[in-house]
Scaffold this motif. Structure first.
Motif, PDB file in Angstrom:
ATOM      1  N   GLN A  10       0.852  -1.184   0.000  1.00 52.69           N
ATOM      2  CA  GLN A  10       0.000   0.000   0.000  1.00 52.69           C
ATOM      3  C   GLN A  10       0.889   1.235   0.000  1.00 52.69           C
ATOM      4  OE1 GLN A  10      -1.950   1.425   3.676  1.00 52.69           O
ATOM      5  NE2 GLN A  10      -3.885   1.328   2.572  1.00 52.69           N
ATOM      6  N   ASP A  11       0.511   2.222  -0.790  1.00 53.10           N
ATOM      7  CA  ASP A  11       1.268   3.469  -0.868  1.00 53.10           C
ATOM      8  C   ASP A  11       0.370   4.618  -0.427  1.00 53.10           C
ATOM      9  OD1 ASP A  11       3.020   5.508  -1.402  1.00 53.10           O
ATOM     10  OD2 ASP A  11       3.045   5.230  -3.572  1.00 53.10           O
ATOM     11  N   LEU A  12       0.785   5.318   0.631  1.00 49.28           N
ATOM     12  CA  LEU A  12       0.051   6.501   1.083  1.00 49.28           C
ATOM     13  C   LEU A  12       0.524   7.768   0.396  1.00 49.28           C
ATOM     14  CD1 LEU A  12      -0.044   5.819   4.943  1.00 49.28           C
ATOM     15  CD2 LEU A  12      -1.698   5.147   3.201  1.00 49.28           C
ATOM     16  N   ALA A  13       1.467   7.620  -0.531  1.00 50.99           N
ATOM     17  CA  ALA A  13       2.062   8.773  -1.212  1.00 50.99           C
ATOM     18  C   ALA A  13       2.547   9.803  -0.201  1.00 50.99           C
ATOM     19  CB  ALA A  13       1.069   9.390  -2.191  1.00 50.99           C
ATOM     20  N   LEU A  38       9.497  -6.274  -8.909  1.00 49.70           N
ATOM     21  CA  LEU A  38       9.853  -7.185  -7.824  1.00 49.70           C
ATOM     22  C   LEU A  38       8.916  -8.390  -7.717  1.00 49.70           C
ATOM     23  CD1 LEU A  38      10.734  -4.558  -5.060  1.00 49.70           C
ATOM     24  CD2 LEU A  38      12.342  -6.113  -6.192  1.00 49.70           C
ATOM     25  N   GLY A  39       7.719  -8.295  -8.284  1.00 46.51           N
ATOM     26  CA  GLY A  39       6.799  -9.424  -8.251  1.00 46.51           C
ATOM     27  C   GLY A  39       5.692  -9.337  -7.219  1.00 46.51           C
ATOM     28  N   TYR A  40       5.446  -8.146  -6.667  1.00 47.06           N
ATOM     29  CA  TYR A  40       4.322  -7.989  -5.741  1.00 47.06           C
ATOM     30  C   TYR A  40       3.002  -8.199  -6.479  1.00 47.06           C
ATOM     31  CZ  TYR A  40       7.203  -6.278  -1.874  1.00 47.06           C
ATOM     32  OH  TYR A  40       8.113  -6.187  -0.847  1.00 47.06           O
ATOM     33  N   THR A  41       1.993  -8.684  -5.752  1.00 47.45           N
ATOM     34  CA  THR A  41       0.709  -9.023  -6.369  1.00 47.45           C
ATOM     35  C   THR A  41      -0.105  -7.796  -6.729  1.00 47.45           C
ATOM     36  OG1 THR A  41       0.608 -11.138  -5.209  1.00 47.45           O
ATOM     37  CG2 THR A  41      -1.489 -10.237  -6.008  1.00 47.45           C
ATOM     38  N   ARG A  42      -0.209  -6.853  -5.795  1.00 43.29           N
ATOM     39  CA  ARG A  42      -1.038  -5.662  -6.043  1.00 43.29           C
ATOM     40  C   ARG A  42      -0.484  -4.470  -5.283  1.00 43.29           C
ATOM     41  NH1 ARG A  42      -5.928  -7.947  -5.800  1.00 43.29           N
ATOM     42  NH2 ARG A  42      -5.277  -9.957  -4.921  1.00 43.29           N
ATOM     43  N   LEU A  43      -0.911  -3.293  -5.713  1.00 45.72           N
ATOM     44  CA  LEU A  43      -0.546  -2.019  -5.092  1.00 45.72           C
ATOM     45  C   LEU A  43      -1.818  -1.210  -4.912  1.00 45.72           C
ATOM     46  CD1 LEU A  43       1.281   0.430  -4.312  1.00 45.72           C
ATOM     47  CD2 LEU A  43       1.569   0.850  -6.762  1.00 45.72           C
ATOM     48  N   TRP A  44      -2.059  -0.781  -3.680  1.00 44.64           N
ATOM     49  CA  TRP A  44      -3.263  -0.015  -3.390  1.00 44.64           C
ATOM     50  C   TRP A  44      -2.910   1.375  -2.859  1.00 44.64           C
ATOM     51  CZ3 TRP A  44      -7.100  -3.656  -0.325  1.00 44.64           C
ATOM     52  CH2 TRP A  44      -7.656  -4.576  -1.216  1.00 44.64           C
ATOM     53  N   LEU A 222      -4.347  -9.394   5.206  1.00 47.09           N
ATOM     54  CA  LEU A 222      -3.859  -8.775   6.432  1.00 47.09           C
ATOM     55  C   LEU A 222      -2.954  -7.606   6.055  1.00 47.09           C
ATOM     56  CD1 LEU A 222      -3.648  -9.067   9.583  1.00 47.09           C
ATOM     57  CD2 LEU A 222      -1.512 -10.313   9.154  1.00 47.09           C
ATOM     58  N   CYS A 223      -3.289  -6.405   6.523  1.00 51.90           N
ATOM     59  CA  CYS A 223      -2.494  -5.217   6.214  1.00 51.90           C
ATOM     60  C   CYS A 223      -1.602  -4.885   7.412  1.00 51.90           C
ATOM     61  CB  CYS A 223      -3.409  -4.038   5.908  1.00 51.90           C
ATOM     62  SG  CYS A 223      -4.563  -4.351   4.560  1.00 51.90           S
ATOM     63  N   VAL A 307      -0.827 -10.745   2.407  1.00 47.96           N
ATOM     64  CA  VAL A 307      -0.338  -9.719   3.324  1.00 47.96           C
ATOM     65  C   VAL A 307      -0.019  -8.471   2.511  1.00 47.96           C
ATOM     66  CG1 VAL A 307       1.511  -9.035   4.893  1.00 47.96           C
ATOM     67  CG2 VAL A 307       0.575 -11.352   5.007  1.00 47.96           C
ATOM     68  N   MET A 308      -0.589  -7.346   2.935  1.00 45.86           N
ATOM     69  CA  MET A 308      -0.311  -6.067   2.289  1.00 45.86           C
ATOM     70  C   MET A 308       0.533  -5.218   3.225  1.00 45.86           C
ATOM     71  SD  MET A 308      -2.854  -3.294   0.523  1.00 45.86           S
ATOM     72  CE  MET A 308      -2.848  -4.156  -1.057  1.00 45.86           C
TER      73      MET A 308
END
Length: 336
Positions: A10-13, A38-44, A222-223, A307-308
């Motif tokens: 997760q990116d809060l910028a 890098l192969g991460y599944t998702r970015l929120w 899980l974040c 896991v995020m």
């Protein structure tokens, strides 16, 4: 050996002290590209308002930008604070994103305002008791399921010919876990700031789960908050920025994310230190091995499917390094 769960971020910028908003925006693209590689599944991206240290006030713009500069990683909201928006507006925005980047968009939804009471008033935000009605309206727009006598049945959602991306419900207390299961959507638990144990919420979610096309099986995320550096000592040093910024925020002092040097020099009151002592029990800080072991333990304790990770470090370069170290520790396969 690869982890038994997916890893996302997760990116809060964040806007760090000594940097400009334009630099923070450029960093969102660099981080998205690095996460993709890098192969991460998702970015929120999370929706926040009235916070000088966070630039993620409009997730759909950041989503569109990141998706346009990446190839494989899923991009989404984590989340859109639904009570701040008319459901039709969200349906239009996320159908548009799905049309532009088919199969790569997520729509995470939360009930919190993403700001203080003044921001809520400025946004004309609805009350928490209205969330279920807002969510039902959003889904009715997407499914075109308003009864004929309903005035909104005459409102076609534009663009047409496309459905909303997979939906997730965000929670921090477990209250919405059963609802997410009954709707057959994903469920994400905010363990990066909530002291409520996630395991009972995940159990309630899975017990209530009804399969859907988007989610044939339950998906519990899980974040967590993580700061990783080559050594435990360096990670602890870097984490002081997050710690001091958090306690200042909770006591009403709004400012950009301070450097670790300034944070270590800051003299805190006993009350401010108590805030850090309480909240820091949720933060995972350390070397790659320390971080890997702790994340794995937390994920196993609640049987998380994913896991995020959210990371708050003053240096953008060191924040990207933190994600790279975690990816390596868990054996993610770089894509390109």
């Amino acid at each position: 050996m690869a982890a038994p769960f997916a890893l996302s971020l997760q990116d809060l910028a964040p806007i760090a002290e000594g940097t400009t908003t334009q630099q923070a925006m450029a960093e969102t693209i660099l981080l998205a590209q690095e996460a993709d590689r890098l192969g991460y599944t998702r970015l929120w991206y999370a929706e926040h308002h009235g916070m000088p240290s966070i630039a993620s006030s409009v997730p759909e713009i950041l989503i569109g930008s990141a998706a346009a500069h990446t190839r494989d990683i899923r991009i989404g909201s984590g989340g859109v604070m639904l009570l701040n928006h008319a459901p039709l507006r969200i349906a239009e925005a996320y159908r548009t994103l799905e049309a532009l980047h088919p199969g790569r968009i997520d729509l995470g939804l939360g009930r919190a305002p993403g700001g203080d009471g003044y921001a809520m008033r400025a946004l004309r935000s609805g009350g928490g008791e209205e969330f279920s009605a807002y969510l039902a309206e959003l889904m009715a727009f997407d499914e075109e399921s308003f009864p004929p006598e309903h005035p909104f049945s005459r409102v076609p959602v534009s663009p047409g010919g496309i459905r909303l991306p997979p939906m997730w419900l965000l929670g921090s207390s477990g209250a919405s876990a059963s609802a997410a299961g009954q709707l057959g959507i994903g469920y994400a638990f905010a363990a990066h700031f909530s002291h409520t144990p996630p395991a009972p919420a995940f159990e309630a979610y899975r017990y209530a789960f009804q399969a859907t096309e988007a989610f044939p099986r339950p998906r519990a995320m899980l974040c967590v908050s993580v700061i990783c550096a080559p050594t435990d000592e360096e990670a602890q040093y870097l984490s002081r920025s997050q710690a001091v910024s958090w306690t200042l925020f909770t006591t009403g002092e709004q400012r950009k994310l301070m450097s670790p040097e300034e944070a270590h020099a800051r003299v805190l009151t006993p009350q401010q230190q108590a805030v850090i002592d309480h909240q820091s029990t949720l933060w995972i800080v350390g070397s790659p091995q320390t971080v890997r072991d702790t994340i794995a333990e937390k994920a196993e304790s609640c049987a998380a499917d994913e896991v995020m990770i959210t990371t708050t470090i003053h240096s953008y370069a060191l924040r990207r390094r933190s994600y790279a170290l975690i990816a390596e520790a868990f054996g993610l396969d770089p894509r390109h």
